[in-house]
Structures are given as C-alpha cells and as structure tokens.
Design a protein around this motif. Structure first.
Motif, PDB file in Angstrom:
ATOM      1  N   ILE A 255     -45.060   8.526 -13.344  1.00 20.76           N
ATOM      2  CA  ILE A 255     -43.789   8.741 -12.639  1.00 20.76           C
ATOM      3  C   ILE A 255     -43.698  10.177 -12.132  1.00 20.76           C
ATOM      4  CG2 ILE A 255     -41.279   8.820 -12.920  1.00 20.76           C
ATOM      5  CD1 ILE A 255     -41.589   6.511 -14.948  1.00 20.76           C
ATOM      6  N   ALA A 256     -44.177  11.139 -12.935  1.00 25.22           N
ATOM      7  CA  ALA A 256     -44.128  12.542 -12.514  1.00 25.22           C
ATOM      8  C   ALA A 256     -44.949  12.764 -11.243  1.00 25.22           C
ATOM      9  CB  ALA A 256     -44.635  13.436 -13.636  1.00 25.22           C
ATOM     10  N   LEU A 257     -46.180  12.238 -11.218  1.00 24.31           N
ATOM     11  CA  LEU A 257     -47.014  12.411 -10.037  1.00 24.31           C
ATOM     12  C   LEU A 257     -46.457  11.652  -8.839  1.00 24.31           C
ATOM     13  CD1 LEU A 257     -50.540  12.243 -11.696  1.00 24.31           C
ATOM     14  CD2 LEU A 257     -49.358  14.267 -10.839  1.00 24.31           C
ATOM     15  N   ALA A 258     -45.839  10.499  -9.110  1.00 25.87           N
ATOM     16  CA  ALA A 258     -45.197   9.758  -8.021  1.00 25.87           C
ATOM     17  C   ALA A 258     -43.993  10.522  -7.483  1.00 25.87           C
ATOM     18  CB  ALA A 258     -44.774   8.380  -8.510  1.00 25.87           C
ATOM     19  N   LEU A 259     -43.250  11.182  -8.366  1.00 25.17           N
ATOM     20  CA  LEU A 259     -42.116  11.991  -7.932  1.00 25.17           C
ATOM     21  C   LEU A 259     -42.573  13.166  -7.075  1.00 25.17           C
ATOM     22  CD1 LEU A 259     -39.849  12.101 -11.117  1.00 25.17           C
ATOM     23  CD2 LEU A 259     -39.266  11.086  -8.896  1.00 25.17           C
ATOM     24  N   ILE A 260     -43.710  13.743  -7.433  1.00 20.66           N
ATOM     25  CA  ILE A 260     -44.263  14.814  -6.601  1.00 20.66           C
ATOM     26  C   ILE A 260     -44.499  14.287  -5.189  1.00 20.66           C
ATOM     27  CG2 ILE A 260     -46.319  16.221  -6.208  1.00 20.66           C
ATOM     28  CD1 ILE A 260     -46.508  16.645  -9.220  1.00 20.66           C
ATOM     29  N   GLY A 261     -45.097  13.096  -5.106  1.00 19.53           N
ATOM     30  CA  GLY A 261     -45.330  12.505  -3.799  1.00 19.53           C
ATOM     31  C   GLY A 261     -44.050  12.176  -3.061  1.00 19.53           C
ATOM     32  N   LEU A 262     -43.071  11.632  -3.777  1.00 17.96           N
ATOM     33  CA  LEU A 262     -41.810  11.247  -3.149  1.00 17.96           C
ATOM     34  C   LEU A 262     -41.087  12.459  -2.567  1.00 17.96           C
ATOM     35  CD1 LEU A 262     -39.539   9.232  -2.522  1.00 17.96           C
ATOM     36  CD2 LEU A 262     -38.664   9.635  -4.843  1.00 17.96           C
ATOM     37  N   PHE A 263     -40.922  13.496  -3.380  1.00 14.28           N
ATOM     38  CA  PHE A 263     -40.182  14.658  -2.910  1.00 14.28           C
ATOM     39  C   PHE A 263     -40.977  15.472  -1.889  1.00 14.28           C
ATOM     40  CE2 PHE A 263     -37.482  13.542  -6.391  1.00 14.28           C
ATOM     41  CZ  PHE A 263     -36.228  14.011  -6.023  1.00 14.28           C
ATOM     42  N   ASN A 264     -42.297  15.333  -1.927  1.00 17.02           N
ATOM     43  CA  ASN A 264     -43.081  16.037  -0.926  1.00 17.02           C
ATOM     44  C   ASN A 264     -42.947  15.421   0.456  1.00 17.02           C
ATOM     45  OD1 ASN A 264     -44.847  18.125  -0.141  1.00 17.02           O
ATOM     46  ND2 ASN A 264     -46.530  16.660  -0.099  1.00 17.02           N
ATOM     47  N   ILE A 265     -42.577  14.145   0.516  1.00 21.64           N
ATOM     48  CA  ILE A 265     -42.286  13.548   1.820  1.00 21.64           C
ATOM     49  C   ILE A 265     -41.199  14.363   2.519  1.00 21.64           C
ATOM     50  CG2 ILE A 265     -41.363  11.513   2.989  1.00 21.64           C
ATOM     51  CD1 ILE A 265     -42.547   9.831   0.709  1.00 21.64           C
ATOM     52  N   PHE A 266     -40.147  14.658   1.769  1.00 26.11           N
ATOM     53  CA  PHE A 266     -39.039  15.433   2.337  1.00 26.11           C
ATOM     54  C   PHE A 266     -39.428  16.895   2.544  1.00 26.11           C
ATOM     55  CE2 PHE A 266     -37.271  11.987  -0.287  1.00 26.11           C
ATOM     56  CZ  PHE A 266     -36.608  11.267   0.700  1.00 26.11           C
ATOM     57  N   GLY A 267     -40.155  17.458   1.571  1.00 28.55           N
ATOM     58  CA  GLY A 267     -40.559  18.852   1.697  1.00 28.55           C
ATOM     59  C   GLY A 267     -41.450  19.078   2.898  1.00 28.55           C
ATOM     60  N   SER A 268     -42.430  18.193   3.110  1.00 28.88           N
ATOM     61  CA  SER A 268     -43.344  18.339   4.242  1.00 28.88           C
ATOM     62  C   SER A 268     -42.611  18.157   5.567  1.00 28.88           C
ATOM     63  CB  SER A 268     -44.481  17.320   4.137  1.00 28.88           C
ATOM     64  OG  SER A 268     -45.266  17.557   2.997  1.00 28.88           O
ATOM     65  N   TYR A 269     -41.737  17.152   5.610  1.00 26.85           N
ATOM     66  CA  TYR A 269     -41.020  16.882   6.852  1.00 26.85           C
ATOM     67  C   TYR A 269     -40.140  18.073   7.244  1.00 26.85           C
ATOM     68  CZ  TYR A 269     -37.665  14.969  10.154  1.00 26.85           C
ATOM     69  OH  TYR A 269     -36.870  14.774  11.252  1.00 26.85           O
ATOM     70  N   TYR A 270     -39.365  18.569   6.298  1.00 29.36           N
ATOM     71  CA  TYR A 270     -38.446  19.659   6.626  1.00 29.36           C
ATOM     72  C   TYR A 270     -39.181  20.985   6.830  1.00 29.36           C
ATOM     73  CZ  TYR A 270     -34.368  16.734   6.026  1.00 29.36           C
ATOM     74  OH  TYR A 270     -33.430  15.753   6.191  1.00 29.36           O
ATOM     75  N   ALA A 271     -40.322  21.160   6.160  1.00 27.08           N
ATOM     76  CA  ALA A 271     -41.113  22.360   6.438  1.00 27.08           C
ATOM     77  C   ALA A 271     -41.582  22.346   7.879  1.00 27.08           C
ATOM     78  CB  ALA A 271     -42.305  22.432   5.488  1.00 27.08           C
ATOM     79  N   GLY A 272     -42.075  21.176   8.340  1.00 26.95           N
ATOM     80  CA  GLY A 272     -42.485  21.070   9.732  1.00 26.95           C
ATOM     81  C   GLY A 272     -41.326  21.251  10.687  1.00 26.95           C
ATOM     82  N   LYS A 273     -40.185  20.669  10.345  1.00 25.93           N
ATOM     83  CA  LYS A 273     -39.004  20.773  11.212  1.00 25.93           C
ATOM     84  C   LYS A 273     -38.523  22.212  11.325  1.00 25.93           C
ATOM     85  CE  LYS A 273     -34.335  18.906  11.848  1.00 25.93           C
ATOM     86  NZ  LYS A 273     -33.319  17.935  11.349  1.00 25.93           N
ATOM     87  N   PHE A 274     -38.356  22.880  10.191  1.00 22.41           N
ATOM     88  CA  PHE A 274     -37.863  24.259  10.225  1.00 22.41           C
ATOM     89  C   PHE A 274     -38.927  25.229  10.727  1.00 22.41           C
ATOM     90  CE2 PHE A 274     -34.789  22.554   7.040  1.00 22.41           C
ATOM     91  CZ  PHE A 274     -33.639  22.818   7.773  1.00 22.41           C
ATOM     92  N   GLY A 275     -40.219  24.811  10.616  1.00 20.57           N
ATOM     93  CA  GLY A 275     -41.280  25.660  11.146  1.00 20.57           C
ATOM     94  C   GLY A 275     -41.217  25.813  12.647  1.00 20.57           C
ATOM     95  N   GLY A 276     -40.530  24.880  13.318  1.00 21.42           N
ATOM     96  CA  GLY A 276     -40.336  25.012  14.753  1.00 21.42           C
ATOM     97  C   GLY A 276     -39.138  25.865  15.117  1.00 21.42           C
ATOM     98  N   ILE A 277     -38.377  26.293  14.110  1.00 21.52           N
ATOM     99  CA  ILE A 277     -37.152  27.068  14.341  1.00 21.52           C
ATOM    100  C   ILE A 277     -37.244  28.474  13.759  1.00 21.52           C
ATOM    101  CG2 ILE A 277     -34.658  27.129  13.947  1.00 21.52           C
ATOM    102  CD1 ILE A 277     -34.781  24.067  13.598  1.00 21.52           C
ATOM    103  N   LEU A 278     -37.737  28.558  12.511  1.00 22.52           N
ATOM    104  CA  LEU A 278     -37.789  29.822  11.783  1.00 22.52           C
ATOM    105  C   LEU A 278     -39.216  30.352  11.736  1.00 22.52           C
ATOM    106  CD1 LEU A 278     -35.545  28.751   8.757  1.00 22.52           C
ATOM    107  CD2 LEU A 278     -34.834  30.049  10.786  1.00 22.52           C
TER     108      LEU A 278
END
Length: 404
Positions: A255-278
């Motif tokens: 579950i811990a490793l799956a949670l890493i994957g789950l939350f990284n979906i959001f982390g990767s997406y928003y990093a890419g999104k904000f990387g185009g702004i900041l």
C-alpha cells in the motif's frame, strides 16, 4: 523505412507513450517485492539482489544516451520495440538464472537496456518534439504522471502475482504483458526525421561538447544524481526496512508503494503544469529540500502503519516530479533536436545515484545491520541538490556562429 511521413498528434503520443511508461516504470518500481523471495530461494544475502538492481540502474544510465541518439536519429518507435524485447528477456533471465554472478550481470545489462529504450529518455524526445513550446512542460508532466499511474496500479498486481502464482511465474506473466502492450504501442510512436531549419546543422558531437561545457547543464546533472539515489533506495529497500522494524504485514509495504505511485500522479502533473509558469530551478530546489524534511520527520516520528502511509503520500507527491522539470530545463536550454540524447546524459547521473542508493542500502545493511547510515546520506544529499539547482540558468543557450 519504418518512419512516419508526418508528425503524430500530441494526444496519440501521450496515450501510446503513456502506456509504455505505465508498464516500464510500473514493473520496475515493483522489483523490491522480489528481493526477499529470490534471496531466500537461492540462499543469497540481500547484497546479491541489491547489486543486480544497482547494476540494472547503472546500465540504464549507460545505455540511455545511446538509446537517445538512436531515437533522435531514426525515431522512437524502433527503440521502444527493441526495448520491449529486452524487457521480456530480462524478466525471464531473473526467473530462471540461479548462479549469482550471471544473475547480476544478466539482470543488470538486459534490464538496463530495456529501461533505456522504454522509459523517460526514449519517450521524452518525441514528446518534446511533438508538443508546442507553450505545452511542453505540461506534456512532460502528463508523461511522468503515466509512469506514476503504472506504479500505483501494478504494485498490488505484482504482489498478488507473487503470492498467488509464485515469484517465478509472476515474472512470466509480466513478460507476456509487456510484449502484448508495448509492441503495438510502438507503432503509434513513429515520427519523421526532424531537421533544424536553416544555418549550420549541429552535429551530435557538437551538441555533446556544447552541453558539457555549459555550467547550468552540469548543475542539473549534479542535482539529478540525488534524485536517483533517493527514490531507488526507498523504492527497493522500503519493504525490507518496514519488516525489519516490526511491521510484518507485507500489505503495508504494498500500500505504501502504491500510495507513492498514486500521489506522484498529482505531483508529476502539477510539477509539469507549474513548470510552464514558474522558474523550474526554484521548483526543483523546493522538491529536493522538501524530500529531506519528509525523510527526517519519518525517521523521527514513532513508526506505525499510519506514519508509513503519510510518509508514502508525501514522498509520492515529490517522487518523479523532478522529471518534467528536468526535461523541461534541457529543452529550454538546448532545444529538442537532441532532446532524447541530452536527457539520456542527465539521466545517466540519475542512474549513478540509483546504483549507489540501492547498492549502499544492501551493503551497509549487511555490514551494520540497519539502514540508518543510508537514511542520513539521503537527507544530506537532498540539501545538496536543493542548493545546486538554485543558480541554473534556464534561458536558451546563445550559440557561437559556428554552432548556429
């Protein structure tokens, strides 16, 4: 020639590339589940399997620039096709070979070549070339999120396969799945050969010399070393660490490793999104220093199932969020003609860090009986990476007339 007459649509590339990344990274992130069953079945210490995974990560980095050159020159499709065959061969090798040295060499070389051809290095080039400049960082974020989705989905699948069919049969099933999905998806990653318009056509050698003579590129390389050390050490050794500390239920690690994957979906997406702004350098520095804080708090807090899950969620948000930002910096500075190759060189540094992280985990555990020293190194390296990313200049490089 198996090359498209026109560039594929961005949507097609993101779907096909996303499926390839989902499987490539999803299977790879689950290799920690085999550490104990393979070691016990063959009578090995943890150091043997750790060395195999360390070599695999190192060879992934070594083969990365070469796979990138081929992808840049003749297209991503063929590279992914060959990578699928290498990946299946690597899993079969790990299932069948019982001699320690042969296991380490085969799992390392075959697995490393497979990942070089099917993971970020190969896919980033076509994403960067197809995506418009204003959407490039976002597109990198989508690709990184796809790999995280694979980790979230496949972690429980891999653990259940091992439990239900045995660790060897689990490898057989995954090898078949890789071939069935990756080979058809490679067809949709065909692309034309891209040429720069006008002026001097920069050669591969000129591109390499330019990059390694440019200080911001070297700082990016240094920071990415830390990323590899941190994530691979945690990904491979966390299940064993939890068991050593008294959390015997294997589902907690799953579950811990799956949670890493789950939350990284959001982390990767928003990093890419904000990387185009900041500024990407500030985002990268923030990610690295936050990782160190999260690890320190995890070690200081009383260990429980809840604390493991909180740690996994926090680390997950930071896990691969460096990828779209790092690829974005490379594209911003050097353009996209040699995107896969230059990303491969940066990723080589990442994999040197991965090698040391996973190998030191096994080596120091064997010597000291604990992972304490490696955790301390992980924290210190995060601070280092935060500092070296701050002065990176993301602006396009000003080329001399000879290289224009």
């Amino acid at each position: 020639m198996w090359i498209a007459k026109r560039a594929p649509e961005l949507k097609t590339v993101l779907i096909a590339g996303g499926l390839v990344l989902t499987l490539a990274m999803g299977v790879r992130h689950g290799f920690g589940f085999w550490l104990q069953p393979i070691s016990q079945a063959n009578g090995w210490t943890r150091e043997t399997y750790s060395l195999a995974m360390a070599l695999q990560n190192l060879m992934w980095g070594v083969f990365g620039p070469f796979a990138g050159v081929i992808a840049d020159r003749i297209g991503t499709a063929r590279v992914v096709l060959v990578g699928a065959l290498f990946y299946a061969a690597a899993l079969l090798w790990m299932a069948l070979v019982t001699q320690p040295t042969l296991f380490v060499i085969g799992a390392g070389a075959l697995g490393g070549a497979a990942l070089a051809c099917t993971a970020f290095g190969a896919i980033s080039g076509i994403v960067g070339r197809v995506a418009p400049a204003e959407k490039r960082s976002w597109a990198f974020g989508i690709s990184s999120a796809a790999s995280s989705f694979g980790q979230f989905v496949l972690m429980p699948v891999e653990q259940q396969l091992i439990s239900a069919t045995g660790w060897q049969n689990a490898f057989y099933v995954l090898a078949g799945l890789l071939l069935v999905v990756m080979i058809p998806m490679s067809w949709y990653l065909r692309e034309p050969v891209y040429q720069e318009q006008g002026g001097h056509q920069q050669s591969i050698g000129e591109a390499i010399r330019e990059a390694f003579a440019y200080k911001p590129f070297l700082l990016l390389v240094a920071g990415y070393f830390v990323c590899g050390f941190q994530v691979v050490f945690i990904g491979v050794h966390l299940p064993a660490y939890l068991k050593d500390k008294g959390i015997m239920d294997p589902n907690v690690a799953v579950i811990a490793l799956a949670l890493i994957g789950l939350f990284n979906i959001f982390g990767s997406y928003y990093a890419g999104k904000f990387g185009g702004i900041l500024p990407k350098r500030y985002l990268l520095s923030s990610i690295y220093i936050t990782r160190s804080v999260v690890v320190a708090l995890f070690l200081l807090a009383p260990l429980s199932t809840a604390s493991v899950y909180v740690f996994a969620a926090a680390m997950g948000f930071l896990w691969l969020s460096t990828v779209p930002l790092t690829n974005g910096v490379v594209a911003s500075i050097f353009g996209v003609k040699y995107m896969s190759m230059l990303s491969g060189f940066v990723f080589f540094s990442h994999q040197v860090g991965s090698f040391l992280g996973v190998w030191l985990g096994g080596y120091l555990f064997t010597k000291e009986g604990s992972y304490n020293t490696v955790w301390m190194i992980t924290i210190a390296l995060g601070v280092f990476a935060a500092l070296v990313n701050l002065p990176i200049n993301e602006k396009p490089i000003v080329r001399k007339p000879a290289l224009a």
